[in-house]
Structure formats: structure tokens, C-alpha cells
Motif scaffolding. Structure first.
Motif, PDB file in Angstrom:
ATOM      1  N   LYS A 211      -5.798  11.666   8.833  1.00  0.00           N
ATOM      2  CA  LYS A 211      -4.629  12.416   8.386  1.00  0.00           C
ATOM      3  C   LYS A 211      -4.022  11.802   7.133  1.00  0.00           C
ATOM      4  CE  LYS A 211      -0.214  14.251  10.058  1.00  0.00           C
ATOM      5  NZ  LYS A 211       0.734  14.323  11.203  1.00  0.00           N
ATOM      6  N   ARG A 212      -3.949  10.468   7.079  1.00  0.00           N
ATOM      7  CA  ARG A 212      -3.327   9.779   5.958  1.00  0.00           C
ATOM      8  C   ARG A 212      -4.315   8.815   5.316  1.00  0.00           C
ATOM      9  NH1 ARG A 212       1.071   6.335   7.537  1.00  0.00           N
ATOM     10  NH2 ARG A 212      -0.461   5.666   9.078  1.00  0.00           N
ATOM     11  N   ALA A 213      -4.006   8.415   4.095  1.00  0.00           N
ATOM     12  CA  ALA A 213      -4.905   7.521   3.361  1.00  0.00           C
ATOM     13  C   ALA A 213      -5.122   6.203   4.089  1.00  0.00           C
ATOM     14  CB  ALA A 213      -4.355   7.264   1.955  1.00  0.00           C
ATOM     15  N   VAL A 214      -4.035   5.576   4.563  1.00  0.00           N
ATOM     16  CA  VAL A 214      -4.179   4.268   5.194  1.00  0.00           C
ATOM     17  C   VAL A 214      -4.925   4.354   6.523  1.00  0.00           C
ATOM     18  CG1 VAL A 214      -2.179   3.229   4.078  1.00  0.00           C
ATOM     19  CG2 VAL A 214      -1.883   4.460   6.236  1.00  0.00           C
ATOM     20  N   ASP A 215      -5.017   5.554   7.075  1.00  0.00           N
ATOM     21  CA  ASP A 215      -5.774   5.714   8.327  1.00  0.00           C
ATOM     22  C   ASP A 215      -7.258   5.459   8.108  1.00  0.00           C
ATOM     23  OD1 ASP A 215      -3.420   6.387   9.588  1.00  0.00           O
ATOM     24  OD2 ASP A 215      -3.739   8.546   9.457  1.00  0.00           O
ATOM     25  N   GLN A 216      -7.692   5.499   6.859  1.00  0.00           N
ATOM     26  CA  GLN A 216      -9.100   5.238   6.543  1.00  0.00           C
ATOM     27  C   GLN A 216      -9.409   3.743   6.496  1.00  0.00           C
ATOM     28  OE1 GLN A 216     -10.383   7.243   2.950  1.00  0.00           O
ATOM     29  NE2 GLN A 216      -9.152   9.057   3.391  1.00  0.00           N
TER      30      GLN A 216
ATOM     31  N   LYS B  25       4.015  -2.063   3.866  1.00  0.00           N
ATOM     32  CA  LYS B  25       4.900  -1.118   4.541  1.00  0.00           C
ATOM     33  C   LYS B  25       5.030   0.174   3.732  1.00  0.00           C
ATOM     34  CE  LYS B  25       9.478  -0.867   6.754  1.00  0.00           C
ATOM     35  NZ  LYS B  25       9.994   0.351   6.082  1.00  0.00           N
ATOM     36  N   ASP B  26       5.217   0.036   2.420  1.00  0.00           N
ATOM     37  CA  ASP B  26       5.320   1.219   1.561  1.00  0.00           C
ATOM     38  C   ASP B  26       4.033   2.045   1.609  1.00  0.00           C
ATOM     39  OD1 ASP B  26       7.891   0.700   0.807  1.00  0.00           O
ATOM     40  OD2 ASP B  26       7.401  -0.116  -1.168  1.00  0.00           O
TER      41      ASP B  26
ATOM     42  N   TYR C 179       5.302   6.558  -1.745  1.00  0.00           N
ATOM     43  CA  TYR C 179       5.198   6.996  -3.136  1.00  0.00           C
ATOM     44  C   TYR C 179       3.992   7.907  -3.364  1.00  0.00           C
ATOM     45  CZ  TYR C 179       8.743   3.467  -3.710  1.00  0.00           C
ATOM     46  OH  TYR C 179       9.910   2.739  -3.584  1.00  0.00           O
ATOM     47  N   GLY C 180       3.459   8.463  -2.281  1.00  0.00           N
ATOM     48  CA  GLY C 180       2.354   9.407  -2.395  1.00  0.00           C
ATOM     49  C   GLY C 180       1.142   8.977  -1.593  1.00  0.00           C
TER      50      GLY C 180
END
Length: 352
Positions: free
Chosen positions: A42-47, A95-96, A102-103
Motif C-alpha cells: 500500500k505504501r512505499a515503506v511497506d516495500q 518517522k517522516d 512529504y509524499g
């Protein structure tokens, strides 16, 4: 033996890594990820875990012993606006990125992975010149509405690197030069480098020339009509702007080489390519006003810079401004490695 530097660069559908022994490239490798595997996140960091395992496999394949690395360097994610330079990967940054504050972009997972490798092997991890490098002044931020401000977002890592190389080629320091740098790839950004600071740059999410799959600037009134059309959702419009616009909207292809081969026999494709190059030249010449014509060089980089027709066309349109300096491709891996060398040698200020 010199410093051993492991470099990570995550693209939207690719994972690139490289291993350097001081200034010698031991290996560089790229893994392309099928859309079917990425769409589950779903999100970038999930990769993060998925890409982390990919990187471990790539290192093993090339016989790279990650425990021997002296430092881990990653392309930065979409972060809070910061000046150019090298930055510690700290908890606030992570955290950000986790919040996507920021996207969202796959590069957000890069610092997360570098931090994970650093903890696993007990070595430091940093980023350099993230896409949100912000060295604008007030003159560059003003728009036509006080509650809207121009946002600095561009190919900072590659632009800064080729600008430094161009300065060195001229026998000067980057901080002593005035340069206009055009990164010409799937996304196009053009930056004004004034004495070591990028004081203005086109944001490919908001403005600039059309590219292979992005629209660039559009007529305001027609865009407003599209946005309020009964048949257009926000997601539909975003897809048109990013991914379905530009050359592919007209010609059905994002392959510039393929389109170039057809331009002599197809007048519609020829005028389309010429229009894109005209708009690129338009932005380059526009930024000459920011430097009041005092320009040491116009630097052309990115994948399009490999094409002779592109280079010759730009030379004809903007060559009167200053000497054209061509650096085809991208130098992001080398830029990250150089940042790592300077950190380990104690030659650069580390910021947070």
C-alpha cells in the motif's frame, strides 16, 4: 585497500545497488520488479522488507560481504525540505518516511533499508542530496496566489553531481560557477545552480516541459474543465498527468529511441519530438534570466543526453547562452559513493 562503500538506489520499479572500494567500482547491479509483486504494498515503506531481501540476494550473487562495508549510502526519500549535503539517517527521518509526510515514492524505503543494514552490521548509514533539497529563496517561491508556494523537488542527486563534474572540467569549484542543469529522463527537471546552490528548479509534479510520460505545464482553464468533468475523478486526472501524458498520450509509446526512428517518415511524431525539445529549451532559456545571462555552462544529463538528435537540437536552441556540457545517463551511484568517501575521510560536514 580503500574505503568500502555499499550504495542503494531505489526506483519506482527497480532496485539498484553498487559496491565501491574507494574509487573503484567492484560491481553494480539492477533488479527490475514486476508490477504484480509491487502492487500488494500500500505504501512505499511497506516495500522495505521485500527490497531488503532483494538486496541481500544481489549482494550474495556478486560475492559481496556486506559485513566488510565501511559505510552504507542510500538515495534519500521524500523528506522535509533541506539544503543539499549528506545527512545522518536518524529516528526523525525514519518517522517522516514511515508517515509519508512529504509524499510517497519507492525511494522512501531506501533510508529505511540502509538503516537496517547499518544496525545489522554495526556500520554507519547516510543519505545525500535527497529529491527534496531546497535551496530556493523567496523570489523563487512566489506564485500568483499567497497561499500557494512553489515547492523545490527535482533530481537533486544527479544534478548536483554533474554540476560538480562540469565545474571541475572547467577548472573551477562548483561554488564559483553559475550553471543551468537539465536532467532529461522519464521525468525532466531543470535547475539553476548559482554559486553552489540550486536557487530555482522545475518541479516535475507541477510544471516544466512535457516528457515521455508526463504532461508538464498545461493550459489552466482546460485543466480546470477536465478536473470538474463528470467523467473525471482525481485519480483519473493524476494518471493523465503522470504516466499517461506527454509523448505516450500522442504516440502510444514512451520509448524515445523507437519514436526517434520514426520521426523522418511520420510528420506527426517529428513535430511532437520537436515540441518537447522546444519546451525544454524554453525552460532553459527562461532560467537564464535568473542568472542575468552570467552563465558558465548549460549542462545536459539523463537518458535523453545519449541521443545525438536531442543534443544537436538543444545546442541549436540554447547554445548561444553558454557552452553546452553533455553528461549522458545518471551518476547517482557515483555521487552517493563520493559522499561516503568524504564522510569516512572527514572531509564533509554531516547534517541532521
Amino acid at each position: 585497500m580503500g574505503f568500502k562503500i555499499f550504495v542503494i538506489n531505489l526506483g519506482s520499479s527497480s532496485t539498484k545497488v553498487a559496491y565501491f572500494d574507494d574509487q573503484t567500482t567492484i560491481f553494480t547491479a539492477t533488479t527490475r520488479h514486476p508490477a504484480s509483486e509491487l502492487k500488494v504494498f500500500k505504501r512505499a515503506v511497506d516495500q522495505g522488507d521485500y527490497r531488503f531481501e532483494t538486496i541481500l540476494k544481489m549482494a550474495e550473487e556478486y560475492g559481496c560481504k556486506l559485513e566488510e562495508a565501511d559505510i552504507f549510502m542510500s538515495r534519500g526519500g521524500l523528506l522535509r525540505p533541506v539544503p543539499g549535503g549528506v545527512y545522518t539517517i536518524n529516528e526523525r527521518m525514519l518517522k517522516d518516511l514511515d508517515e509519508g509526510r512529504y509524499g510517497e515514492h519507492a525511494c522512501n524505503a531506501g533510508p529505511v533499508i540502509a538503516n537496517k543494514l547499518a544496525r545489522k552490521y554495526g556500520k554507519p548509514a547516510y543519505i545525500k542530496d535527497p529529491p527534496t533539497v531546497d535551496e530556493f529563496d523567496d523570489l523563487s517561491r512566489i506564485t500568483g496566489l499567497p497561499f500557494m508556494r512553489r515547492i523545490s523537488r527535482f533530481h537533486a542527486l544527479n544534478q548536483k553531481e554533474v554540476a560538480r563534474r562540469a565545474a571541475a572540467q572547467m577548472g573551477k569549484r562548483y561554488e564559483d560557477c553559475n550553471l543551468i542543469v537539465a536532467h532529461l529522463g522519464g521525468g525532466i527537471t531543470i535547475g539553476v545552480h548559482e554559486h553552489g546552490r540550486v536557487v530555482d528548479a522545475s518541479n516535475p509534479s507541477d510544471e516544466g516541459p512535457l516528457s515521455t510520460d508526463r504532461t508538464g505545464c498545461l493550459p489552466n482553464m482546460q485543466l480546470i474543465e477536465l478536473c470538474f468533468s463528470e467523467n473525471s475523478s482525481k485519480e483519473d486526472v493524476l494518471r493523465l498527468l503522470f504516466g499517461q501524458g506527454g509523448l505516450v498520450a500522442y504516440a502510444g509509446s514512451t520509448n524515445l529511441q523507437e519514436l526517434m526512428s520514426k520521426r523522418e517518415e511520420d510528420p506527426a511524431i517529428r513535430i511532437l519530438i520537436e515540441a518537447m525539445l522546444y519546451r525544454i529549451s524554453f525552460w532553459i532559456c527562461g532560467y537564464a534570466a535568473r542568472l542575468k545571462g552570467r552563465i558558465d555552462g548549460v549542462v545536459i544529463t539523463g537518458g535523453m543526453a545519449f541521443n545525438d538528435f536531442v543534443v544537436q537540437s538543444l545546442r541549436e536552441r540554447v547554445g548561444f547562452l553558454a557552452p553546452l556540457m553533455i553528461y549522458p545517463g545518471e551518476f547517482e551511484m557515483e555521487a552517493l559513493a563520493e559522499g561516503g568517501r568524504q564522510i569516512l575521510a572527514g572531509k564533509i560536514e554531516i547534517m541532521e
